[in-house]
Design a protein around this motif. Structure first.
Motif, PDB file in Angstrom:
ATOM      1  N   TYR A  52       8.768   6.763 -17.431  1.00 52.70           N
ATOM      2  CA  TYR A  52       7.488   6.894 -18.131  1.00 52.70           C
ATOM      3  C   TYR A  52       6.475   5.880 -17.586  1.00 52.70           C
ATOM      4  O   TYR A  52       5.367   6.246 -17.202  1.00 52.70           O
ATOM      5  CB  TYR A  52       7.675   6.695 -19.634  1.00 52.70           C
ATOM      6  CG  TYR A  52       6.377   6.697 -20.382  1.00 52.70           C
ATOM      7  CD1 TYR A  52       5.718   7.895 -20.648  1.00 52.70           C
ATOM      8  CD2 TYR A  52       5.773   5.505 -20.793  1.00 52.70           C
ATOM      9  CE1 TYR A  52       4.506   7.912 -21.305  1.00 52.70           C
ATOM     10  CE2 TYR A  52       4.564   5.505 -21.452  1.00 52.70           C
ATOM     11  CZ  TYR A  52       3.932   6.716 -21.712  1.00 52.70           C
ATOM     12  OH  TYR A  52       2.719   6.714 -22.344  1.00 52.70           O
ATOM     13  N   LEU A  53       6.875   4.611 -17.543  1.00 52.99           N
ATOM     14  CA  LEU A  53       5.942   3.576 -17.085  1.00 52.99           C
ATOM     15  C   LEU A  53       5.545   3.816 -15.631  1.00 52.99           C
ATOM     16  O   LEU A  53       4.387   3.643 -15.249  1.00 52.99           O
ATOM     17  CB  LEU A  53       6.564   2.186 -17.242  1.00 52.99           C
ATOM     18  CG  LEU A  53       6.814   1.752 -18.683  1.00 52.99           C
ATOM     19  CD1 LEU A  53       7.513   0.405 -18.719  1.00 52.99           C
ATOM     20  CD2 LEU A  53       5.512   1.684 -19.459  1.00 52.99           C
ATOM     21  N   PHE A  54       6.522   4.236 -14.830  1.00 55.78           N
ATOM     22  CA  PHE A  54       6.228   4.487 -13.413  1.00 55.78           C
ATOM     23  C   PHE A  54       5.211   5.613 -13.273  1.00 55.78           C
ATOM     24  O   PHE A  54       4.298   5.544 -12.447  1.00 55.78           O
ATOM     25  CB  PHE A  54       7.526   4.847 -12.683  1.00 55.78           C
ATOM     26  CG  PHE A  54       7.383   4.991 -11.194  1.00 55.78           C
ATOM     27  CD1 PHE A  54       7.317   3.870 -10.380  1.00 55.78           C
ATOM     28  CD2 PHE A  54       7.314   6.244 -10.607  1.00 55.78           C
ATOM     29  CE1 PHE A  54       7.180   4.000  -9.004  1.00 55.78           C
ATOM     30  CE2 PHE A  54       7.176   6.385  -9.240  1.00 55.78           C
ATOM     31  CZ  PHE A  54       7.110   5.258  -8.434  1.00 55.78           C
ATOM     32  N   SER A  55       5.337   6.645 -14.102  1.00 56.46           N
ATOM     33  CA  SER A  55       4.422   7.786 -13.972  1.00 56.46           C
ATOM     34  C   SER A  55       3.011   7.413 -14.422  1.00 56.46           C
ATOM     35  O   SER A  55       2.056   8.115 -14.108  1.00 56.46           O
ATOM     36  CB  SER A  55       4.934   8.970 -14.781  1.00 56.46           C
ATOM     37  OG  SER A  55       4.696   8.738 -16.148  1.00 56.46           O
ATOM     38  N   LYS A  56       2.889   6.311 -15.175  1.00 52.98           N
ATOM     39  CA  LYS A  56       1.567   5.922 -15.669  1.00 52.98           C
ATOM     40  C   LYS A  56       0.899   4.870 -14.780  1.00 52.98           C
ATOM     41  O   LYS A  56      -0.168   4.361 -15.127  1.00 52.98           O
ATOM     42  CB  LYS A  56       1.690   5.352 -17.093  1.00 52.98           C
ATOM     43  CG  LYS A  56       2.094   6.377 -18.124  1.00 52.98           C
ATOM     44  CD  LYS A  56       0.950   7.332 -18.432  1.00 52.98           C
ATOM     45  CE  LYS A  56       1.415   8.488 -19.286  1.00 52.98           C
ATOM     46  NZ  LYS A  56       1.078   9.796 -18.747  1.00 52.98           N
ATOM     47  N   ILE A  57       1.508   4.534 -13.672  1.00 51.33           N
ATOM     48  CA  ILE A  57       0.935   3.498 -12.806  1.00 51.33           C
ATOM     49  C   ILE A  57      -0.443   3.912 -12.322  1.00 51.33           C
ATOM     50  O   ILE A  57      -0.665   5.059 -11.940  1.00 51.33           O
ATOM     51  CB  ILE A  57       1.857   3.244 -11.589  1.00 51.33           C
ATOM     52  CG1 ILE A  57       3.114   2.510 -12.021  1.00 51.33           C
ATOM     53  CG2 ILE A  57       1.123   2.440 -10.509  1.00 51.33           C
ATOM     54  CD1 ILE A  57       4.036   2.160 -10.875  1.00 51.33           C
ATOM     55  N   GLN A  58      -1.382   2.966 -12.381  1.00 51.14           N
ATOM     56  CA  GLN A  58      -2.690   3.179 -11.758  1.00 51.14           C
ATOM     57  C   GLN A  58      -2.837   2.165 -10.634  1.00 51.14           C
ATOM     58  O   GLN A  58      -2.304   1.083 -10.690  1.00 51.14           O
ATOM     59  CB  GLN A  58      -3.818   2.986 -12.773  1.00 51.14           C
ATOM     60  CG  GLN A  58      -3.808   4.026 -13.857  1.00 51.14           C
ATOM     61  CD  GLN A  58      -5.085   3.985 -14.679  1.00 51.14           C
ATOM     62  OE1 GLN A  58      -6.191   3.916 -14.155  1.00 51.14           O
ATOM     63  NE2 GLN A  58      -4.922   4.000 -15.976  1.00 51.14           N
ATOM     64  N   ILE A  59      -3.614   2.561  -9.607  1.00 53.60           N
ATOM     65  CA  ILE A  59      -3.730   1.658  -8.460  1.00 53.60           C
ATOM     66  C   ILE A  59      -5.191   1.273  -8.235  1.00 53.60           C
ATOM     67  O   ILE A  59      -6.059   2.101  -8.271  1.00 53.60           O
ATOM     68  CB  ILE A  59      -3.141   2.307  -7.206  1.00 53.60           C
ATOM     69  CG1 ILE A  59      -1.640   2.421  -7.374  1.00 53.60           C
ATOM     70  CG2 ILE A  59      -3.471   1.472  -5.980  1.00 53.60           C
ATOM     71  CD1 ILE A  59      -0.943   3.180  -6.299  1.00 53.60           C
TER      72      ILE A  59
ATOM     73  N   PRO B 253      -4.166   0.070   4.101  1.00 56.20           N
ATOM     74  CA  PRO B 253      -2.915   0.553   4.673  1.00 56.20           C
ATOM     75  C   PRO B 253      -2.023   1.194   3.602  1.00 56.20           C
ATOM     76  O   PRO B 253      -2.029   0.762   2.451  1.00 56.20           O
ATOM     77  CB  PRO B 253      -2.242  -0.707   5.213  1.00 56.20           C
ATOM     78  CG  PRO B 253      -3.161  -1.831   5.001  1.00 56.20           C
ATOM     79  CD  PRO B 253      -4.382  -1.359   4.330  1.00 56.20           C
ATOM     80  N   SER B 254      -1.285   2.209   3.986  1.00 57.58           N
ATOM     81  CA  SER B 254      -0.368   2.843   3.036  1.00 57.58           C
ATOM     82  C   SER B 254       0.874   3.365   3.745  1.00 57.58           C
ATOM     83  O   SER B 254       1.513   4.292   3.291  1.00 57.58           O
ATOM     84  CB  SER B 254      -1.063   3.985   2.304  1.00 57.58           C
ATOM     85  OG  SER B 254      -1.389   5.004   3.212  1.00 57.58           O
TER      86      SER B 254
ATOM     87  N   GLY C 206       0.770  -1.236   0.000  1.00 55.82           N
ATOM     88  CA  GLY C 206       0.000   0.000   0.000  1.00 55.82           C
ATOM     89  C   GLY C 206       0.800   1.285   0.000  1.00 55.82           C
ATOM     90  O   GLY C 206       0.256   2.336  -0.291  1.00 55.82           O
ATOM     91  N   PHE C 207       2.100   1.190   0.319  1.00 60.94           N
ATOM     92  CA  PHE C 207       2.872   2.419   0.447  1.00 60.94           C
ATOM     93  C   PHE C 207       3.002   3.180  -0.876  1.00 60.94           C
ATOM     94  O   PHE C 207       3.141   4.403  -0.884  1.00 60.94           O
ATOM     95  CB  PHE C 207       4.271   2.105   0.989  1.00 60.94           C
ATOM     96  CG  PHE C 207       5.096   3.318   1.230  1.00 60.94           C
ATOM     97  CD1 PHE C 207       4.813   4.161   2.289  1.00 60.94           C
ATOM     98  CD2 PHE C 207       6.138   3.653   0.382  1.00 60.94           C
ATOM     99  CE1 PHE C 207       5.569   5.298   2.507  1.00 60.94           C
ATOM    100  CE2 PHE C 207       6.896   4.786   0.598  1.00 60.94           C
ATOM    101  CZ  PHE C 207       6.607   5.612   1.659  1.00 60.94           C
ATOM    102  N   LEU C 208       2.909   2.452  -1.980  1.00 60.39           N
ATOM    103  CA  LEU C 208       3.037   3.109  -3.286  1.00 60.39           C
ATOM    104  C   LEU C 208       1.993   4.221  -3.453  1.00 60.39           C
ATOM    105  O   LEU C 208       2.296   5.283  -3.988  1.00 60.39           O
ATOM    106  CB  LEU C 208       2.896   2.065  -4.393  1.00 60.39           C
ATOM    107  CG  LEU C 208       3.277   2.534  -5.793  1.00 60.39           C
ATOM    108  CD1 LEU C 208       4.728   2.937  -5.872  1.00 60.39           C
ATOM    109  CD2 LEU C 208       2.996   1.441  -6.821  1.00 60.39           C
ATOM    110  N   LYS C 209       0.773   3.966  -2.965  1.00 67.28           N
ATOM    111  CA  LYS C 209      -0.302   4.971  -3.065  1.00 67.28           C
ATOM    112  C   LYS C 209       0.128   6.297  -2.448  1.00 67.28           C
ATOM    113  O   LYS C 209      -0.124   7.357  -3.012  1.00 67.28           O
ATOM    114  CB  LYS C 209      -1.555   4.499  -2.297  1.00 67.28           C
ATOM    115  CG  LYS C 209      -2.268   3.312  -2.869  1.00 67.28           C
ATOM    116  CD  LYS C 209      -3.658   3.202  -2.276  1.00 67.28           C
ATOM    117  CE  LYS C 209      -3.685   2.812  -0.821  1.00 67.28           C
ATOM    118  NZ  LYS C 209      -3.475   1.407  -0.521  1.00 67.28           N
ATOM    119  N   GLU C 210       0.765   6.187  -1.272  1.00 61.60           N
ATOM    120  CA  GLU C 210       1.201   7.392  -0.560  1.00 61.60           C
ATOM    121  C   GLU C 210       2.118   8.237  -1.437  1.00 61.60           C
ATOM    122  O   GLU C 210       1.996   9.465  -1.473  1.00 61.60           O
ATOM    123  CB  GLU C 210       1.893   6.971   0.745  1.00 61.60           C
ATOM    124  CG  GLU C 210       2.910   7.948   1.312  1.00 61.60           C
ATOM    125  CD  GLU C 210       2.287   9.086   2.105  1.00 61.60           C
ATOM    126  OE1 GLU C 210       1.053   9.177   2.143  1.00 61.60           O
ATOM    127  OE2 GLU C 210       3.058   9.898   2.655  1.00 61.60           O
TER     128      GLU C 210
END
Ligand SMILES: Nc1ncnc2c1ncn2[C@@H]1O[C@H](COP(=O)(O)OP(=O)(O)OP(=O)(O)O)[C@@H](O)[C@H]1O
Ligand SMILES: [Mg+2]
Lengths: 249, 267
Positions: free
Chosen positions: A242-249, B86-87, A83-87
């Protein structure tokens, strides 16, 4: 700048705290050094290729760098899972800087691991660098190779939803990259197919550069090694960012 | 007053499945807005589209005047969010998680340090500030997420089921803090919850979503009047749970049966 720094620090802190992973990841290079170094040393010498341990150590440094850095890049999947990626993805900073920070963190860790293998080789084997002053540029090349493969790992991980692809990457990307890089054998006098494959393996150029700097033997000129590494690193960084900036969650 | 969030015909499909189906609503600047709906209704998916984490399949969003897909950088400067899932970074300490967030959100150092202490005290984690997050209980992690979310003061605050698993003390502290912020700085609050009395107490306006469609919206009174019920919970059940109706059971029982039915029906 602050973003890059804080991401970099985070990677280093995580690395520093997982001592067991650190120690575990050194067992393999040490085993390779001792088993292959002493196992094949005599044969190598008989074939007129010189001191195998001096030849092998730069290859094993390259091995620990590619493993560590791809693994760092792949951490994106873990961060997604936990979940940390969302942050980081909703933060009001550019995702490009986040990716660069992560990648430099991975590269730094990879270079540290490379240096640890270097020191292990000094302690446990007969390996000695050809010129101590050239160790410093070797560390710079380690950082470059680390950046290249962390960016590659990040690019791949950006496309994966969960950890299931991990084994696939290890078996079909990292292992071939390592074994076909000339880490264990000289690049001269190979069958034509292997010659072509090793030419396309970016790790070949990294290990060749280590060998020139640490053991005074090489297949390509150092300038070619570094140029190829720089160009490929730039490509992987661009694609990864580029790919990282296009990540969707 | 002007609308800080405008949503028109918003749709999100995952393959063949439509999670959010052509919804439209507005949130006014400075408003406390509740987004209610049963599990799987599409609340989190909507919030993810508003906060640039997911691209919509169709429709328009304007958040603080910007489009989350094409102007994501400007949108990200406009909001803060507490996620449902969680994040946190488990390998960092509680304090490091706060500091990390503060740096990412460019909260100036002195203010940052001051707020970190204030907020961690508010959620009663200050004495555990140097513990690794992986050593925390579920509720402690939740409290840290809330404290972290409040560290910077954005124009819009999204909270996706923020009080899930929180003890009543922390829940009250959090809402007092948020209502103060709402009054003093005019921060718009957009939250989802399954606690109807919470929505009733703090929300100025409410939208109810079910099966990806908004089925009703208005103040708590309006929703009750519209459904001819005496509480928001009953209004919610009447609007979303009209398949099961058991006049004898208490409303909590009804809610429970309703949830079970839903859980069974979906999986
Ligand atoms: N990444 C995804 N892929 C496929 N389906 C998804 C995905 N994310 C959400 N869904 C589906 O979309 C629907 C809405 O999910 P969402 O998380 O928005 O519900 P919610 O209203 O937040 O529910 P809850 O109260 O349980 O949090 C669910 O049926 C869910 O299974
Ligand atoms: Mg949800």
């Amino acid at each position: 700048m602050k973003t890059i720094y804080i991401m970099w620090i985070r990677e280093l802190k995580r690395y520093w705290r997982s001592k067991s992973r650190m120690v575990g990841s050194l067992g393999q290079p040490l085993l390779f050094l001792l088993a292959l170094g002493y196992g094949l040393g005599a044969t190598f010498q008989k074939a007129g290729e010189g001191n195998y341990m001096n030849f092998l150590a730069p290859g094993i440094i390259g091995m620990s760098i590619i493993f560590t850095s791809i693994f760092s890049g792949i951490q994106v999947i873990w961060d997604r899972q936990f979940g940390f990626l969302k942050e980081t993805m909703v933060a009001p900073v550019s995702r490009f800087n986040i990716m660069i920070g992560r990648t430099l963190g991975g590269a730094t860790i990879a270079a540290i691991q490379g240096m640890v293998v270097f020191i292990l080789a000094l302690i446990f084997t007969s390996f000695r660098p050809y010129n101590w002053f050239l160790v410093f540029p070797a560390v710079l090349v380690m950082l470059l190779v680390g950046t290249m493969f962390t960016a590659l790992g990040t690019a791949i991980a950006s496309q994966l939803e969960d950890m299931q692809g991990f084994q696939l990457i290890m078996n079909f990307l990292v292992m071939p990259l390592f074994f076909l890089s000339g880490a264990l054998f000289p690049l001269d006098g190979l069958p034509p197919v292997l010659v072509i494959i090793t030419k396309f393996d970016p790790l070949s150029y990294g290990i060749d550069a280590f060998r020139i700097l640490l053991a005074n033997t090489g297949h390509y000129p150092l300038s070619l090694d570094v140029s190829v590494l720089a160009v490929i690193t730039f490509c992987f960084l661009s694609v990864g960012a580029y790919l990282f900036s296009k990540i969707q969650i | 007053m002007n609308n800080i969030i405008e949503v028109k015909n918003l749709t999100k499909k995952f393959g063949d499945f439509t999670a959010v189906n052509n919804i439209s609503f507005d949130v006014k600047q400075g408003e406390i807005f509740a987004f209610l709906g049963p599990n799987g209704a599409g609340k989190s998916t909507t919030i993810k589209m508003l906060t640039t984490l997911l691209n919509p399949t169709g429709g328009h969003i304007s958040l603080n005047g910007f489009n989350p897909t094409s102007q994501s950088a400007k949108v990200r400067k406009s909001f803060g969010i507490v996620f449902q899932d969680p994040s946190l970074d488990d390998e960092l300490t509680a304090w490091e998680n706060m500091e990390f967030h503060g740096v990412l959100y460019n909260v100036e150092k002195k203010l940052r340090r001051q707020r970190i202490e204030q907020l961690m005290t508010l959620v009663e984690l200050w004495d555990r500030k140097d513990s690794l997050v992986k050593e925390f209980s579920g509720g402690m992690k939740r409290r840290l997420e809330i404290a972290r979310g409040l560290l910077h003061h954005p124009k819009i605050m999204f909270l996706d089921e923020p009080t899930l698993g929180l003890d009543p003390q922390t829940r009250n502290h959090m809402w007092t803090y948020l209502q103060d912020l709402n009054k003093s700085e005019g921060i718009t609050v957009f939250f989802s919850t399954h606690y109807m009395e919470e929505a009733d107490r703090v929300a100025q306006r409410i939208a109810i979503i079910d099966h990806g469609k908004i089925i009703s919206s208005g103040t708590s009174q309006e929703l009750q009047a519209q459904t001819q019920t005496a509480s928001l919970e009953d209004a919610f059940l009447k609007l979303t749970g009209n398949v099961i109706r058991d006049e004898g059971a208490s409303s909590t029982d009804k809610l429970r049966t309703h949830r079970q039915w839903r859980g069974g029906g979906r999986r």
